[in-house]
Design a protein around this motif. Sequence first.
Motif, PDB file in Angstrom:
ATOM      1  N   ALA A  64       0.982   5.217   7.710  1.00 58.34           N
ATOM      2  CA  ALA A  64       1.378   4.326   7.964  1.00 58.34           C
ATOM      3  C   ALA A  64       1.911   3.678   9.024  1.00 58.34           C
ATOM      4  O   ALA A  64       1.665   2.465   9.792  1.00 58.34           O
ATOM      5  CB  ALA A  64       3.188   3.815   7.078  1.00 58.34           C
ATOM      6  N   LEU A 123       3.842  -1.739   3.939  1.00 62.46           N
ATOM      7  CA  LEU A 123       3.028  -0.310   4.102  1.00 62.46           C
ATOM      8  C   LEU A 123       3.836   0.702   3.731  1.00 62.46           C
ATOM      9  O   LEU A 123       5.507   0.316   4.392  1.00 62.46           O
ATOM     10  CB  LEU A 123       2.406   0.158   5.865  1.00 62.46           C
ATOM     11  N   LEU A 152       1.314   5.182   0.401  1.00 62.03           N
ATOM     12  CA  LEU A 152       1.017   6.408   0.684  1.00 62.03           C
ATOM     13  C   LEU A 152       0.930   7.440   0.397  1.00 62.03           C
ATOM     14  O   LEU A 152       1.682   7.567   0.655  1.00 62.03           O
ATOM     15  CB  LEU A 152      -0.194   6.457   2.349  1.00 62.03           C
ATOM     16  N   VAL A 160       0.878  -5.651   9.170  1.00 61.51           N
ATOM     17  CA  VAL A 160       2.091  -4.924   8.079  1.00 61.51           C
ATOM     18  C   VAL A 160       3.310  -5.801   8.411  1.00 61.51           C
ATOM     19  O   VAL A 160       3.766  -6.775   9.483  1.00 61.51           O
ATOM     20  CB  VAL A 160       2.541  -3.446   9.497  1.00 61.51           C
ATOM     21  N   LEU A 176      -6.636   4.000   7.137  1.00 62.97           N
ATOM     22  CA  LEU A 176      -5.798   2.842   6.006  1.00 62.97           C
ATOM     23  C   LEU A 176      -6.361   1.800   6.723  1.00 62.97           C
ATOM     24  O   LEU A 176      -6.202   0.887   6.068  1.00 62.97           O
ATOM     25  CB  LEU A 176      -4.022   3.476   7.014  1.00 62.97           C
ATOM     26  N   LEU A 224       7.866  -1.518   6.836  1.00 62.61           N
ATOM     27  CA  LEU A 224       6.873  -0.506   6.734  1.00 62.61           C
ATOM     28  C   LEU A 224       8.026   0.774   6.316  1.00 62.61           C
ATOM     29  O   LEU A 224       9.296  -0.146   6.618  1.00 62.61           O
ATOM     30  CB  LEU A 224       6.508   0.335   7.526  1.00 62.61           C
ATOM     31  N   LEU A 272      -7.775  -1.664   4.837  1.00 67.24           N
ATOM     32  CA  LEU A 272      -7.151  -3.166   4.544  1.00 67.24           C
ATOM     33  C   LEU A 272      -8.553  -3.934   4.869  1.00 67.24           C
ATOM     34  O   LEU A 272      -8.895  -4.873   4.172  1.00 67.24           O
ATOM     35  CB  LEU A 272      -6.382  -3.231   5.622  1.00 67.24           C
ATOM     36  N   VAL A 318       1.276  -1.023   0.223  1.00 67.44           N
ATOM     37  CA  VAL A 318      -0.163   0.327  -0.131  1.00 67.44           C
ATOM     38  C   VAL A 318       0.705   1.098  -0.472  1.00 67.44           C
ATOM     39  O   VAL A 318       2.202   1.187   1.020  1.00 67.44           O
ATOM     40  CB  VAL A 318      -0.653  -0.088   1.151  1.00 67.44           C
TER      41      VAL A 318
END
Length: 296
Positions: free
Chosen positions: A106, A96, A27, A117, A82, A120, A86, A25
């Motif tokens: 995130a 993320l 962002l 997650v 967020l 990151l 999901l 994802v």
Amino acid sequence: MKNIVAGVLNVSYRDMGPGDGPVVVLLHGFPYDIQAYNDVSARLVQAGCRCIVPYLRGYGPTRFLDAATPRSGEQAALGADLLALLDALNIPKAILAGYDWGGRAACVVAALWPERVTGLVSCDPGYNIQDIASANTPASPETERRLWYQFYLHGERGRAGLAANRAEFCRLLWKLWSPTWPFAESTFTDTAQSFENPDFVDVVVHSYRHRYGLAPSDPGYSFIQERLAQKPQITVPAVILAGADDGVSSKRDERSAVKGFAGPVRRLVIAGVGHNVPQEAPAEFTDAILSLLRNN
């Protein structure tokens, strides 16, 4: 483009790549939009990833479902959006990756819901969760100068200025924050359309007031903000990317840059890059994501 009801929003998003690939994802931040990830998403799709790239609340075609919902820009709302996305997409776990507001969303999910997650990617300041209780402690004069736009939006003159000059205001920030990025006017224009969202001004102004304790939280997110006030550590594997020429983020040493991370973390400073890391350095941003997938 696709749309899905997620939490309080009808989220507009791109969904690219194989449906059975590892989910990433992506962002965006303020004042940018999903165009920042055009090159990154293409590279990730080529590598076999499924990329979800949503417009945040207040941007592009994303809309609130109810006119009565507070147009909050607070960090708890971004994280809740967020998580709701999901859930709506039935994604149990994802990488993320984000910067600025997107990096904050995130980080919130990574800190509070680490089971969702895989890894990151966050840009400076890395641990992008605001310490609102300490927000009114004065910083250095140089740091305060860089944050002029936040203080401008604390007053009604600033709100009126943003409403009247959305494109001019945001173009100036692009130039100040990425002084070595020779973006084309067409690149900015493609993104600036997203600032015409009817909720853009309200969400932005609330964000820059709430973080200083100058605007109330949306009561619906108070339980999240209470948890964030405890400064939860991020335990998932993480990569922090920093633009060496970032014109807004404070320069920091390695020790302070990884503060707040309790899991595996590494940091890369990218020469010749400003604030908009994925659009200015798509290869490095992509490599950071793929490194997390390789090590998973």
